[in-house]
Write an enzyme that holds these catalytic residues in place. Structure first.
Site, PDB file in Angstrom:
ATOM      1  N   HIS A  89       1.014  -1.116  -0.137  1.00 41.61           N
ATOM      2  CA  HIS A  89       0.074   0.010  -0.020  1.00 41.61           C
ATOM      3  C   HIS A  89       0.979   1.164   0.023  1.00 41.61           C
ATOM      4  O   HIS A  89       0.390   2.226  -0.442  1.00 41.61           O
ATOM      5  CB  HIS A  89      -0.822  -0.027   1.215  1.00 41.61           C
TER       6      HIS A  89
ATOM      7  N   HIS B  36       5.492   7.050   6.426  1.00 38.55           N
ATOM      8  CA  HIS B  36       5.351   6.620   4.924  1.00 38.55           C
ATOM      9  C   HIS B  36       4.751   7.551   4.134  1.00 38.55           C
ATOM     10  O   HIS B  36       4.770   8.636   4.428  1.00 38.55           O
ATOM     11  CB  HIS B  36       4.208   5.380   5.225  1.00 38.55           C
TER      12      HIS B  36
ATOM     13  N   HIS C 190       2.423   8.997   0.384  1.00 36.98           N
ATOM     14  CA  HIS C 190       1.336   8.651  -0.452  1.00 36.98           C
ATOM     15  C   HIS C 190       1.608   9.729  -1.647  1.00 36.98           C
ATOM     16  O   HIS C 190       1.964  10.983  -1.646  1.00 36.98           O
ATOM     17  CB  HIS C 190       0.061   9.355   0.153  1.00 36.98           C
TER      18      HIS C 190
ATOM     19  N   HIS D 208       3.822  11.108   5.793  1.00 37.01           N
ATOM     20  CA  HIS D 208       3.126  11.073   6.953  1.00 37.01           C
ATOM     21  C   HIS D 208       4.045  10.455   8.166  1.00 37.01           C
ATOM     22  O   HIS D 208       4.514   9.211   7.869  1.00 37.01           O
ATOM     23  CB  HIS D 208       1.957  10.039   6.943  1.00 37.01           C
TER      24      HIS D 208
ATOM     25  N   THR E   6      -5.737   7.115   7.744  1.00 43.32           N
ATOM     26  CA  THR E   6      -6.528   7.112   6.271  1.00 43.32           C
ATOM     27  C   THR E   6      -6.537   5.648   5.636  1.00 43.32           C
ATOM     28  O   THR E   6      -6.899   5.564   4.561  1.00 43.32           O
ATOM     29  CB  THR E   6      -5.608   8.109   5.224  1.00 43.32           C
ATOM     30  N   THR E   7      -6.142   4.760   6.553  1.00 41.38           N
ATOM     31  CA  THR E   7      -6.406   3.219   5.978  1.00 41.38           C
ATOM     32  C   THR E   7      -7.083   2.640   7.029  1.00 41.38           C
ATOM     33  O   THR E   7      -7.227   2.859   8.151  1.00 41.38           O
ATOM     34  CB  THR E   7      -5.072   2.594   5.997  1.00 41.38           C
TER      35      THR E   7
END
Length: 199
Positions: A39, A64, A66, A83, A150-151
């Site tokens: 992801h 991590h 995005h 993030h 957000t996951t």
């Protein structure tokens, strides 16, 4: 799986002026493990790096990325967002978000990307330990709102601290991350509802 009225990400706009205390950053070179979980690409941190917010210490657990950005600032999307996920001893969460604009190469990213795991489930050791300071902007002013992860399960009650000043990453660095993931990994914008966004 994701329910609640304080979901992330959001379009940060309609700011409310507030006396936001500076975030007390205390980051060490603790990031040595980088993994591709299918992801995102994530750097895990050994204990020792933390921030202090609201008088509470939050330990840096991982950072991590995005692409494109999950949060927008006044309607603007960025090609990449980092993030930095922190947790307090009580299990409360605080996320520092950093926006990347296309420009000069980013040294912190260079360090991480040099060991980029290309396959989902792959984990590598960074050639040199990464301090999260290396991807923060020099100006630490920030926006603040209450949101969620957000996951899934999109846990709410997360303190979101979004750096106002973007940093730069080269076109090659941004494309390298996008190529490894094969598709965008940003969650769509969520309704702000009645939440204030402080600055």
């Amino acid at each position: 799986m994701c329910e609640g009225k304080n979901q992330s990400p959001i379009n940060l706009t309609g700011f409310i002026e507030a006396e936001l205390e500076p975030i007390a950053f205390d980051y060490q070179e603790g990031g040595q493990e980088i993994l591709n979980n299918g992801h995102t690409v994530q750097v895990n941190y050994a204990s020792g790096s933390s921030i202090k917010v609201d008088g509470t210490s939050f330990e840096l657990k991982q950072l991590h990325f995005h692409a494109p950005s999950e949060n927008h600032i006044e309607g603007k999307s960025y090609p990449l967002e980092a993030h930095l996920v922190h947790a307090s001893d009580e299990g409360d969460l605080a996320v520092v978000a950093v926006m990347f604009e296309e420009g000069g190469a980013n040294e912190g990213l260079e360090q991480a990307w040099s060991s980029m795991p290309e396959q989902a489930g792959e984990e590598k050791t960074l050639q040199s330990s990464l301090s999260a300071d290396d991807i923060l902007p020099s100006d630490r002013d920030y926006y603040r709102f209450n949101g969620s992860l957000t996951t899934p399960p999109c846990t709410q009650g997360v303190r979101w601290l979004v750096m106002k000043q973007p940093v730069t990453a080269s076109k090659e660095q941004i494309e390298h991350f996008a190529d490894v993931l094969h598709e965008p990994n940003n969650r769509p914008l969520q309704p702000v509802n009645a939440r204030p966004v402080l600055q």
